[in-house]
Design an enzyme around this catalytic site. Structure first.
Site, PDB file in Angstrom:
ATOM      1  N   GLU A 207       2.908 -10.264 -21.066  1.00 41.44           N
ATOM      2  CA  GLU A 207       3.793 -10.245 -19.901  1.00 41.44           C
ATOM      3  C   GLU A 207       4.199 -11.638 -19.458  1.00 41.44           C
ATOM      4  O   GLU A 207       4.921 -11.810 -18.487  1.00 41.44           O
ATOM      5  CB  GLU A 207       3.160  -9.454 -18.738  1.00 41.44           C
ATOM      6  CG  GLU A 207       1.752  -9.845 -18.383  1.00 41.44           C
ATOM      7  CD  GLU A 207       1.147  -8.966 -17.287  1.00 41.44           C
ATOM      8  OE1 GLU A 207       1.877  -8.194 -16.643  1.00 41.44           O
ATOM      9  OE2 GLU A 207      -0.067  -9.079 -17.073  1.00 41.44           O
TER      10      GLU A 207
ATOM     11  N   CYS B 285       3.765  -0.797 -20.995  1.00 41.14           N
ATOM     12  CA  CYS B 285       3.344  -0.069 -19.797  1.00 41.14           C
ATOM     13  C   CYS B 285       4.105  -0.478 -18.538  1.00 41.14           C
ATOM     14  O   CYS B 285       3.699  -0.156 -17.434  1.00 41.14           O
ATOM     15  CB  CYS B 285       1.847  -0.215 -19.577  1.00 41.14           C
ATOM     16  SG  CYS B 285       1.314  -1.919 -19.390  1.00 41.14           S
TER      17      CYS B 285
ATOM     18  N   ASP C  25       6.530  -7.762 -15.481  1.00 41.56           N
ATOM     19  CA  ASP C  25       6.369  -9.208 -15.336  1.00 41.56           C
ATOM     20  C   ASP C  25       7.121  -9.958 -16.418  1.00 41.56           C
ATOM     21  O   ASP C  25       7.691 -11.016 -16.156  1.00 41.56           O
ATOM     22  CB  ASP C  25       4.878  -9.579 -15.359  1.00 41.56           C
ATOM     23  CG  ASP C  25       4.260  -9.415 -13.984  1.00 41.56           C
ATOM     24  OD1 ASP C  25       4.886  -9.873 -13.013  1.00 41.56           O
ATOM     25  OD2 ASP C  25       3.177  -8.823 -13.873  1.00 41.56           O
TER      26      ASP C  25
ATOM     27  N   HIS D 278       0.825  -1.209   0.000  1.00 40.75           N
ATOM     28  CA  HIS D 278       0.000   0.000   0.000  1.00 40.75           C
ATOM     29  C   HIS D 278       0.855   1.253   0.000  1.00 40.75           C
ATOM     30  O   HIS D 278       0.598   2.209  -0.716  1.00 40.75           O
ATOM     31  CB  HIS D 278      -0.897   0.036   1.243  1.00 40.75           C
ATOM     32  CG  HIS D 278      -1.957  -1.008   1.216  1.00 40.75           C
ATOM     33  ND1 HIS D 278      -2.611  -1.440   2.329  1.00 40.75           N
ATOM     34  CD2 HIS D 278      -2.460  -1.712   0.188  1.00 40.75           C
ATOM     35  CE1 HIS D 278      -3.469  -2.377   1.993  1.00 40.75           C
ATOM     36  NE2 HIS D 278      -3.393  -2.555   0.701  1.00 40.75           N
TER      37      HIS D 278
HETATM   38  C1  PEP Z   1       3.875  -5.148 -15.811  1.00 40.40           C
HETATM   39  O1  PEP Z   1       3.902  -6.303 -15.394  1.00 40.40           O
HETATM   40  O2  PEP Z   1       4.781  -4.646 -16.497  1.00 40.40           O
HETATM   41  C2  PEP Z   1       2.750  -4.267 -15.488  1.00 40.40           C
HETATM   42  C3  PEP Z   1       2.638  -3.088 -16.038  1.00 40.40           C
HETATM   43  O3  PEP Z   1       1.854  -4.716 -14.574  1.00 40.40           O
HETATM   44  P1  PEP Z   1       2.089  -4.753 -12.991  1.00 40.40           P
HETATM   45  O4  PEP Z   1       3.371  -4.047 -12.704  1.00 40.40           O
HETATM   46  O5  PEP Z   1       0.908  -4.077 -12.392  1.00 40.40           O
HETATM   47  O6  PEP Z   1       2.126  -6.206 -12.735  1.00 40.40           O
HETATM   48 MG    MG Z   2       2.109  -7.255 -14.672  1.00 38.48          MG
END
Ligand code: PEP
Ligand code: MG
Length: 759
Positions: free
Chosen positions: A604, A675, A628, A363
């Site tokens: 991912e 992203c 990921d 958090h």
């Molecule tokens: C990622 O895995 O790159 C992603 C953007 O998702 P998260 O970091 O929320 O797993």
């Molecule tokens: Mg991810």
């Protein structure tokens, strides 16, 4: 042997300082191995010598005096070869060296093993025997195991000594570096303020009472005070967090209900135990139950219970709440930071956060990212209780914490902070400008959002859309699954804030390190377990409500894109698309006038890289989750500080995978975005531009820097750089090539804040 090892380790761990720890080691090992001598030599890199630091059997006056160069003696040989040496007749070895000062009678046999921590030789552990002794494999194995166990303790003790400015010879290594995990980007220099537990429940004794009413009254007063504290903390954060996000505090309040913790404590008081003892009983019972279950969600709850227990106890003890003085440039340090602790520091004083436990998705890390406070989490080796008042540097880009930094390091990081300030000052001028390269190529920069504070910051930074709205953040802050209408409000807020720009909403991505308190998942390997789309496809009732809410919220705006996390094959996409169409059809039948949103797939999971073409054919767009993808391709846990150095999105294998994904998407005529954190690293962004990504989505903190840099590059030059690094098989070479190339363009400083710092 195990017991012996455990016992020695425990004793060493409890030692007050490094010399005491070493003394215990030599004493106990000598006994355990039934040898005449046991000594520890520690390596001094500046002198390239091994110094005798503790001995049992040799002349103690030689301690701190006798030393040998790494090319001298058997000790030097063990150290420089970094391997164990066993000699029945040591004196006949050409490297044997006799030191009269040690009072060493010529010991016949020698067994020495290196003490290695994180690949570095810290010293050498030696046992010696008067008469000839053939140390056997069992002896060797014992000493190697001992040394491996002790290396961490020695490294820790050395660092702790250095923090106090004592160092191993009393004069001091002035700085130490502790490796954690990046929690929120940015660098900060400041003074550590350590938040220790306000009261120590563990030492509260039992006490039988006769006046039960009095104890009940005391407990009720404490309860009221803690409730009031939590409400006021929540109110203090009200301009930064919206009501749903402040529900974190409601979880605390709920635990204080009579049906939960408070009820249990009252029952124990009624049985004749004083309030403090009753509180200790109940809290430790809850905590133990949670902690032993070894589950992310339950651990999270255990720490909440502990925090509440301490707060209650401090009122019961009529102690003042820990009154901390927050200097300018406060860096808040705690074993486990909570959002409540963060709320206690005046905003203009707080420059950084360090948590010994926790992960990128705790958090507090989510909050810190939204508020732009540099943060390091999971700094597991940090001796945090000894840091109060000490100067710190934190590097939230790499996850490093530096204690007692040297003047040089301070200066380097001060420059980083200043550069960031200057860039941020220029934000206004950059804000309205598009991200267009010098040769006229437009690459839209999007933001990742989750909290309300993200929206504000994104707008200030002129994002061209939202590439990733992490819907689970709102779910994590709630105490139950939000209803469809509650979700409609949350999503509408995001969609409206950016309209007419696109907002890419990811469906619930829980599991891994993203727990929901009201949907506990217990797994031994959560990253390979029930995560993201796997959960929501197994629970269509949750998925349908969420996509219905997203689509409904987009009525009249039509800027919604839906993104599916953790897709590992076409069947999952097929199933999810089916459900989304069903939800849309239902809404149309209900009379809602809304377009069918575009549906995208997160790439991912490695299998999705190999099926990118098929997935792109079926979907409207792709978006790479490089966080990921890097973790799964390299088999490196993104939240484990011990392997943090291996977690590298510029690894050639990752770059190769990214190129594959872009060409697969484009072959199907579909756009592809990225992203993960990588998109916000300006150096990496140059490569992503060259690869042909259609947009980059990042934390809004990074957006101005990426924009600034890409506006000073040509696409052609970026492509040349990509070609150059694509031929490389070594990640380090890729890093240095890129840094050098951008440095030659005069762009290095602004683009990669902490990477130019020499540590
Ligand atoms: C990622 O895995 O790159 C992603 C953007 O998702 P998260 O970091 O929320 O797993
Ligand atoms: Mg991810």
């Amino acid at each position: 042997m195990l017991n012996m090892l455990r016992m020695i380790s425990q004793e060493v761990n409890a030692a007050k300082d490094l010399p005491a720890a070493l003394t215990i080691i030599v004493k106990q090992v000598r006994v355990a191995m039934n040898s005449h001598v046991c000594s520890v030599y520690l390596y001094e890199p500046d002198r390239d010598r091994y110094l005798l630091m503790a001995t049992e059997g040799l002349n103690k006056r030689a301690v701190g005096k006798v030393s040998m160069a790494s090319n001298e003696g058997l000790v030097g040989l063990v150290g420089s070869r970094a391997e164990t040496i066993t000699l029945e007749d040591a004196m006949s070895h050409p490297r044997f060296l006799y030191f009269a000062e040690t009072g060493e009678e010529r010991y016949a046999s020698f067994l020495g093993t290196p003490i290695i921590h994180h690949r570095q030789v810290l010293g050498v552990l030696v046992v010696q025997q008067k008469e000839r002794r053939q140390f056997d494999e069992g002896d060797e194995a014992f000493l190697v195991t001992m040394s491996a166990q002790l290396s961490g303790v020695i490294a820790h003790a050395e660092a702790t000594g250095s923090i106090r400015g004592l160092g191993k010879q009393g004069k001091g290594i002035q700085e130490a570096r502790f490796i954690g995990v990046p929690g929120a980007p940015g660098a900060a220099l400041g003074t550590a303020v350590v938040v220790l537990p306000v009261a120590d429940l563990d030492v509260v004794p039992d006490k039988a009472i006769s006046n039960i009413a009095e104890q009940l009254e005391l407990f009720t007063l404490a309860l009221e005070s803690v409730r009031a504290d939590i409400r006021s903390l929540s109110a203090r954060l009200s301009d930064q967090l919206r009501p749903q996000e402040r529900a974190l505090f409601d979880v605390y309040l709920m635990m204080l209900e009579h049906t939960a913790l408070a009820g249990d404590v009252i029952a124990v008081i009624r049985s004749g135990q004083w309030a403090q003892g009753a509180l200790r009983n109940v809290v430790s019972e809850h905590v133990q139950r949670f902690e032993h279950m070894d589950d992310d969600y339950l651990r999270e709850r255990a720490s909440d219970v502990k925090d509440l227990g301490r707060r209650l106890l401090s009122y019961l003890q009529q102690a003042q709440q820990q009154t901390l003085v927050y200097p300018d440039n406060t860096i808040l340090v705690s074993e486990e930071l909570s959002p409540a602790m963060l709320g206690e520091v005046p905003a203009d004083k707080l420059v950084g956060l360090v948590s010994v436990l926790g992960s990128r998705n705790s958090h507090v890390a989510i909050l810190a990212r939204a508020m732009g406070i540099p943060t390091v989490v999971a700094a597991v080796d940090l001796p945090y209780t000894r840091l109060d008042g000490i100067e710190l540097i934190i590097d939230g880009y790499h996850g490093d914490v530096f204690t007692n930094p040297s003047a040089l390091l301070r200066q380097q990081y001060a420059e980083v902070v200043e550069e960031e300030r200057l860039i941020n000052k220029d934000l206004d001028s950059l804000r309205s400008l598009p991200c267009v390269t010098l040769d006229g190529y437009h690459l839209p920069l999007w933001v990742n959002t989750g909290l309300l504070a993200d929206v504000k910051r994104a707008q200030q930074r002129g994002a061209e859309g939202v590439g990733l709205y992490r819907s689970e953040v709102a779910f994590m802050g709630s105490s139950r699954f939000p209803s469809e209408s509650e979700q409609v409000l949350m999503y509408r807020e995001q969609l409206e804030a950016f309209h007419p720009l696109p907002v890419t909403m990811r469906t619930l991505d829980i599991g891994g390190d993203k727990p929901l308190s009201y949907f506990p998942i217990k797994e031994s390997n959560p990253y390979l377990g029930w995560r993201g789309i796997r959960i929501t496809l197994d629970h269509p009732e949750i998925f349908l409500v969420q996509v219905r809410a997203m689509i409904k919220a987009s009525a009249g705006l039509n800027n919604l894109h839906i993104l599916l996390p953790m897709i590992s094959g076409v069947h999952e996409l097929d199933d999810a698309q089916h459900l989304i169409h069903r939800a849309w059809g239902e809404l149309i039948n209900e009379g809602v006038d809304v377009q069918m949103p575009q549906i995208g797939v997160m790439i991912e999971v490695p299998s999705a890289v190999y099926q990118a073409k098929e997935l792109a054919r079926m979907a409207d767009f792709l978006s790479v989750g490089s966080n990921d993808l890097t973790q799964y391709l390299l088999a490196v846990d993104r939240n484990n500080a011990r392997v943090a150095a291996l977690y590298d999105y510029l690894h050639p294998a990752v770059l190769m995978a990214l190129k594959e994904v872009v060409s697969a998407a484009h072959a199907e005529g579909k756009p592809v975005s990225i992203c993960g954190e990588m998109a916000g690293d300006p150096v990496a962004a140059v490569l992503l531009l060259a690869m042909g990504f259609d947009s980059l989505s990042m934390n809004s903190t990074h957006l101005p820097k990426v924009k600034w840099l890409l506006r000073k590059m040509t696409l052609e030059h970026a492509q040349e750089l990509l070609e150059e690094v694509s031929a490389m098989d070594n990640p380090q070479l890729i890093h240095s090539t890129l840094n050098l190339a951008l440095g030659n363009l005069g762009l290095s400083k602004v683009l990669n804040p902490a990477s130019s710092v020499q540590t």
